[in-house]
Design a protein around this motif. Structure first.
Motif, mmCIF file in Angstrom:
data_model
loop_
_atom_site.group_PDB
_atom_site.id
_atom_site.type_symbol
_atom_site.label_atom_id
_atom_site.label_comp_id
_atom_site.label_asym_id
_atom_site.label_seq_id
_atom_site.Cartn_x
_atom_site.Cartn_y
_atom_site.Cartn_z
ATOM 1 N N ALA A 179 0.832 -1.207 0.000
ATOM 2 C CA ALA A 179 0.000 0.000 0.000
ATOM 3 C C ALA A 179 0.864 1.253 0.000
ATOM 4 N N ARG A 180 1.919 1.239 0.798
ATOM 5 C CA ARG A 180 2.821 2.396 0.858
ATOM 6 C C ARG A 180 3.540 2.581 -0.477
ATOM 7 N N SER A 181 3.960 1.482 -1.083
ATOM 8 C CA SER A 181 4.681 1.543 -2.354
ATOM 9 C C SER A 181 3.790 2.041 -3.483
ATOM 10 N N CYS A 182 2.528 1.699 -3.420
ATOM 11 C CA CYS A 182 1.602 2.108 -4.483
ATOM 12 C C CYS A 182 1.340 3.604 -4.457
ATOM 13 N N SER A 183 1.619 4.251 -3.358
ATOM 14 C CA SER A 183 1.368 5.689 -3.283
ATOM 15 C C SER A 183 2.566 6.505 -3.764
ATOM 16 N N GLU A 184 3.701 5.844 -3.981
ATOM 17 C CA GLU A 184 4.882 6.540 -4.466
ATOM 18 C C GLU A 184 4.794 6.724 -5.978
ATOM 19 N N VAL A 185 5.351 7.812 -6.471
ATOM 20 C CA VAL A 185 5.342 8.114 -7.896
ATOM 21 C C VAL A 185 6.752 7.901 -8.447
ATOM 22 N N ALA A 186 6.826 7.223 -9.585
ATOM 23 C CA ALA A 186 8.127 6.993 -10.222
ATOM 24 C C ALA A 186 8.696 8.327 -10.713
ATOM 25 N N PRO A 187 10.007 8.472 -10.655
ATOM 26 C CA PRO A 187 10.629 9.689 -11.200
ATOM 27 C C PRO A 187 10.315 9.821 -12.689
ATOM 28 N N ALA A 188 10.229 11.039 -13.176
ATOM 29 C CA ALA A 188 9.863 11.309 -14.569
ATOM 30 C C ALA A 188 10.809 10.612 -15.547
ATOM 31 N N GLU A 189 12.114 10.600 -15.258
ATOM 32 C CA GLU A 189 13.088 9.972 -16.151
ATOM 33 C C GLU A 189 12.840 8.463 -16.262
ATOM 34 N N LEU A 190 12.603 7.820 -15.145
ATOM 35 C CA LEU A 190 12.316 6.384 -15.160
ATOM 36 C C LEU A 190 11.020 6.104 -15.911
ATOM 37 N N ARG A 191 10.029 6.901 -15.664
ATOM 38 C CA ARG A 191 8.736 6.743 -16.332
ATOM 39 C C ARG A 191 8.899 6.846 -17.852
ATOM 40 N N ALA A 192 9.680 7.820 -18.303
ATOM 41 C CA ALA A 192 9.909 8.008 -19.736
ATOM 42 C C ALA A 192 10.636 6.804 -20.335
ATOM 43 N N LYS A 193 11.642 6.275 -19.628
ATOM 44 C CA LYS A 193 12.375 5.102 -20.109
ATOM 45 C C LYS A 193 11.455 3.886 -20.239
ATOM 46 N N VAL A 194 10.596 3.696 -19.264
ATOM 47 C CA VAL A 194 9.666 2.564 -19.295
ATOM 48 C C VAL A 194 8.701 2.701 -20.471
ATOM 49 N N LEU A 195 8.183 3.896 -20.693
ATOM 50 C CA LEU A 195 7.262 4.118 -21.807
ATOM 51 C C LEU A 195 7.935 3.861 -23.152
ATOM 52 N N VAL A 196 9.199 4.299 -23.300
ATOM 53 C CA VAL A 196 9.939 4.047 -24.540
ATOM 54 C C VAL A 196 10.110 2.551 -24.736
ATOM 55 N N LEU B 157 8.296 0.089 -23.543
ATOM 56 C CA LEU B 157 7.000 -0.518 -23.858
ATOM 57 C C LEU B 157 6.634 -0.303 -25.327
ATOM 58 N N THR B 158 6.921 0.881 -25.824
ATOM 59 C CA THR B 158 6.649 1.168 -27.238
ATOM 60 C C THR B 158 7.512 0.290 -28.132
ATOM 61 N N GLU B 159 8.794 0.141 -27.783
ATOM 62 C CA GLU B 159 9.685 -0.719 -28.552
ATOM 63 C C GLU B 159 9.178 -2.165 -28.580
ATOM 64 N N VAL B 160 8.765 -2.669 -27.443
ATOM 65 C CA VAL B 160 8.256 -4.045 -27.363
ATOM 66 C C VAL B 160 6.978 -4.191 -28.182
ATOM 67 N N ARG B 161 6.099 -3.223 -28.098
ATOM 68 C CA ARG B 161 4.855 -3.284 -28.863
ATOM 69 C C ARG B 161 5.130 -3.287 -30.362
ATOM 70 N N ILE B 162 6.006 -2.429 -30.815
ATOM 71 C CA ILE B 162 6.356 -2.364 -32.246
ATOM 72 C C ILE B 162 7.005 -3.670 -32.684
ATOM 73 N N SER B 163 7.925 -4.183 -31.874
ATOM 74 C CA SER B 163 8.590 -5.440 -32.178
ATOM 75 C C SER B 163 7.577 -6.586 -32.282
ATOM 76 N N THR B 164 6.619 -6.607 -31.403
ATOM 77 C CA THR B 164 5.595 -7.656 -31.422
ATOM 78 C C THR B 164 4.698 -7.542 -32.648
ATOM 79 N N GLU B 165 4.344 -6.299 -32.996
ATOM 80 C CA GLU B 165 3.474 -6.083 -34.160
ATOM 81 C C GLU B 165 4.177 -6.447 -35.463
ATOM 82 N N LEU B 166 5.472 -6.221 -35.546
ATOM 83 C CA LEU B 166 6.227 -6.513 -36.766
ATOM 84 C C LEU B 166 6.659 -7.963 -36.846
ATOM 85 N N GLY B 167 6.769 -8.610 -35.688
ATOM 86 C CA GLY B 167 7.293 -9.981 -35.626
ATOM 87 C C GLY B 167 6.354 -10.991 -36.058
#
Length: 92
Positions: A63-80, A82-92
């Motif tokens: 519960a305590r961990s769920c209330s924490e917000v990821a740093p913006a830099e980490l969030r951006a890296k994760v989103l990138v 996820l996009t790479e994996v999605r594109i790779s899956t769609e093309l594969g």
């Protein structure tokens, strides 16, 4: 029912029933009678009390961990990534 207060071991089936109810007990999803039964069992059964304490601690940490917000830099890296994996899956 075993009398745990006098040193006899709880039955496996009895504890299994209460261990299933502990999750609902922690989430306040039991009626008053079931709550009283779980409390009475925990008062007399150390193994179940230890499991209850562990589950309560884990629930609090999550519960305590769920209330924490990821740093913006980490969030951006994760989103990138996820996009790479999605594109790779769609093309594969």
């Amino acid at each position: 029912m075993n009398d745990h207060a006098h040193g006899s071991e709880p039955s496996t089936a009895e504890c299994a029933d209460f261990l299933e109810q502990i999750v609902y007990f922690l989430d306040n999803e039991l009626d008053d009678a079931d709550c009283a039964a779980v409390r009475a069992h925990l008062d007399t059964c150390n193994p179940c009390l230890e499991r209850y304490d562990l589950q309560r601690t884990v629930k609090a940490v999550v519960a305590r961990s769920c209330s924490e917000v990821a740093p913006a830099e980490l969030r951006a890296k994760v989103l990138v990534r996820l996009t790479e994996v999605r594109i790779s899956t769609e093309l594969g």
